[in-house]
Design a protein around this motif. Sequence first.
Motif, PDB file in Angstrom:
ATOM      1  N   ASN A  58       0.810  -1.380  -0.092  1.00 41.40           N
ATOM      2  CA  ASN A  58      -0.037  -0.039   0.137  1.00 41.40           C
ATOM      3  C   ASN A  58       0.723   1.228   0.168  1.00 41.40           C
ATOM      4  OD1 ASN A  58      -2.495  -1.437  -0.020  1.00 41.40           O
ATOM      5  ND2 ASN A  58      -2.516  -1.555   2.293  1.00 41.40           N
ATOM      6  N   SER A  59       2.113   1.155  -0.243  1.00 44.20           N
ATOM      7  CA  SER A  59       2.935   2.370  -0.280  1.00 44.20           C
ATOM      8  C   SER A  59       2.830   3.013  -1.534  1.00 44.20           C
ATOM      9  CB  SER A  59       4.323   2.017  -0.057  1.00 44.20           C
ATOM     10  OG  SER A  59       4.828   1.026  -1.044  1.00 44.20           O
ATOM     11  N   LYS A  60       3.391   4.117  -1.761  1.00 39.59           N
ATOM     12  CA  LYS A  60       3.509   4.756  -3.027  1.00 39.59           C
ATOM     13  C   LYS A  60       3.976   4.352  -4.047  1.00 39.59           C
ATOM     14  CE  LYS A  60       0.908   8.677  -1.756  1.00 39.59           C
ATOM     15  NZ  LYS A  60      -0.251   8.816  -2.401  1.00 39.59           N
ATOM     16  N   LYS A  62       3.996   1.525  -5.282  1.00 36.86           N
ATOM     17  CA  LYS A  62       3.050   0.293  -5.526  1.00 36.86           C
ATOM     18  C   LYS A  62       4.271  -0.827  -6.129  1.00 36.86           C
ATOM     19  CE  LYS A  62      -0.946   1.255  -4.521  1.00 36.86           C
ATOM     20  NZ  LYS A  62      -1.934   0.836  -3.625  1.00 36.86           N
TER      21      LYS A  62
END
Length: 72
Positions: A58-60, A62
């Motif tokens: 779910n981090s930026k 991906k």
Amino acid sequence: MASRVSSKGKGKAARGSRGSGGRWTGRCVKEWSTWAMKKAKVITHYGFIPLIIIIGMNSKPKPQLSQLLSPV
């Protein structure tokens, strides 16, 4: 005359009967906390790695799952 029997107890039995409620509560709390700590240990043991993977997914940027699992 007949002797009267006192309803009050004497000695250790009378003193111990008053505090028995506190001992039961203490034992219940101790058993509950032991049970809760065992469950928390199992949840932490099996849930830590999946939690890290979910946070990473779910981090930026991906990343793909293979990128998260590879050590490089």
